[in-house]
Motif scaffolding. Structure first.
Motif, short mmCIF file in Angstrom:
data_model
loop_
_atom_site.label_atom_id
_atom_site.label_comp_id
_atom_site.label_asym_id
_atom_site.label_seq_id
_atom_site.Cartn_x
_atom_site.Cartn_y
_atom_site.Cartn_z
N SER A 32 27.56 50.10 32.11
CA SER A 32 27.75 51.48 31.66
C SER A 32 26.71 52.43 32.26
N LYS A 33 25.53 51.90 32.55
CA LYS A 33 24.47 52.72 33.15
C LYS A 33 24.76 53.06 34.60
N ARG A 34 25.62 52.26 35.25
CA ARG A 34 25.88 52.42 36.68
C ARG A 34 27.14 53.25 36.98
N LEU A 35 27.92 53.53 35.96
CA LEU A 35 29.17 54.27 36.17
C LEU A 35 28.99 55.74 35.83
N PRO A 36 29.90 56.58 36.36
CA PRO A 36 29.88 57.98 35.94
C PRO A 36 30.02 58.07 34.42
N SER A 37 29.56 59.13 33.84
CA SER A 37 29.45 59.21 32.38
C SER A 37 30.73 59.64 31.66
N ASN A 38 31.84 59.72 32.34
CA ASN A 38 33.08 60.13 31.70
C ASN A 38 33.82 58.91 31.16
N PHE A 39 33.48 58.49 29.94
CA PHE A 39 34.10 57.31 29.35
C PHE A 39 35.19 57.72 28.38
N GLY A 40 36.30 56.97 28.43
CA GLY A 40 37.43 57.23 27.55
C GLY A 40 37.32 56.43 26.26
N LEU A 41 38.41 56.40 25.54
CA LEU A 41 38.52 55.66 24.29
C LEU A 41 39.91 55.04 24.29
N LEU A 42 39.98 53.73 24.07
CA LEU A 42 41.27 53.05 23.99
C LEU A 42 41.50 52.57 22.57
N VAL A 43 42.60 53.00 21.98
CA VAL A 43 42.98 52.57 20.63
C VAL A 43 44.42 52.09 20.70
N HIS A 44 44.63 50.81 20.40
CA HIS A 44 45.98 50.25 20.43
C HIS A 44 46.87 51.00 19.44
N ARG A 45 48.12 51.13 19.76
CA ARG A 45 49.05 51.90 18.92
C ARG A 45 49.25 51.29 17.54
N THR A 46 48.95 49.99 17.36
CA THR A 46 49.10 49.38 16.03
C THR A 46 47.80 49.40 15.22
N ALA A 47 46.74 49.91 15.79
CA ALA A 47 45.48 50.01 15.05
C ALA A 47 45.57 51.16 14.05
N SER A 48 44.85 51.02 12.95
CA SER A 48 44.79 52.07 11.93
C SER A 48 43.36 52.57 11.85
N VAL A 49 43.14 53.78 12.37
CA VAL A 49 41.81 54.38 12.37
C VAL A 49 41.85 55.63 11.49
#
Length: 160
Positions: A32-49
């Motif tokens: 994570s320190k070596r990549l550009p800082s634009n990180f996404g978020l993945l949430v599976h469609r069956t997850a309940s957040v």
């Protein structure tokens, strides 16, 4: 690299969005320190957040996960299949929660900790940084930084 570019486009419509799902927490942190800082978020469609929960950038939430109200999930975490993160839990960055693990209300998990498959953590427990909780462990008391805990009830077998 084409696969990753298309995958990233599917996350946010941009080619420069990243998700790191390397299971090893230390390696994920270094990458994570070596990549550009634009990180996404993945949430599976069956997850309940819960809409009252917060989930940090770079985190992956897999199928059938439940994250309840006022939970606070850090950056670059992996919340694996069918895990339960109850109300008011706090997970710091780079935590990995394995499948079917359950954290009761008010649990705090330190940076880089790995909670093993099917582990149970009782309410209001504090787990230190870079600890490892073994598969099926039942955590009934606080865990220090760097500890390896196994069994029911959980016992510290090593401190890194």
């Amino acid at each position: 690299m084409l696969f990753f570019e298309k995958f990233a486009e599917g996350i946010s419509g941009k080619k420069d969005t990243w998700i790191i799902s390397i299971g090893n927490n230390r390696i994920r942190k270094e990458v994570s320190k070596r990549l550009p800082s634009n990180f996404g978020l993945l949430v599976h469609r069956t997850a309940s957040v819960s809409s009252w929960a917060s989930v940090g950038a770079g985190t992956t939430v897999m199928a059938k996960v439940v994250i309840n109200a006022c939970a606070n999930i850090g950056k670059h975490c992996i919340i694996n299949s069918a895990a339960v993160i109850e109300h008011d839990c706090i997970l710091e960055d780079f935590v990995h929660i394995s499948p079917n693990a359950s954290l009761a209300g008010g649990v705090r998990v330190g940076e880089g900790t790995h909670i093993g498959i099917g582990a149970c953590v009782l309410p209001e427990i504090k787990i230190g940084k870079w600890a490892t909780i073994g598969a099926g462990a039942v955590i009934i008391k606080d865990v220090p930084d760097g500890a390896v805990v196994v069994g029911n009830p959980g016992k510290v077998i090593k401190v890194k």
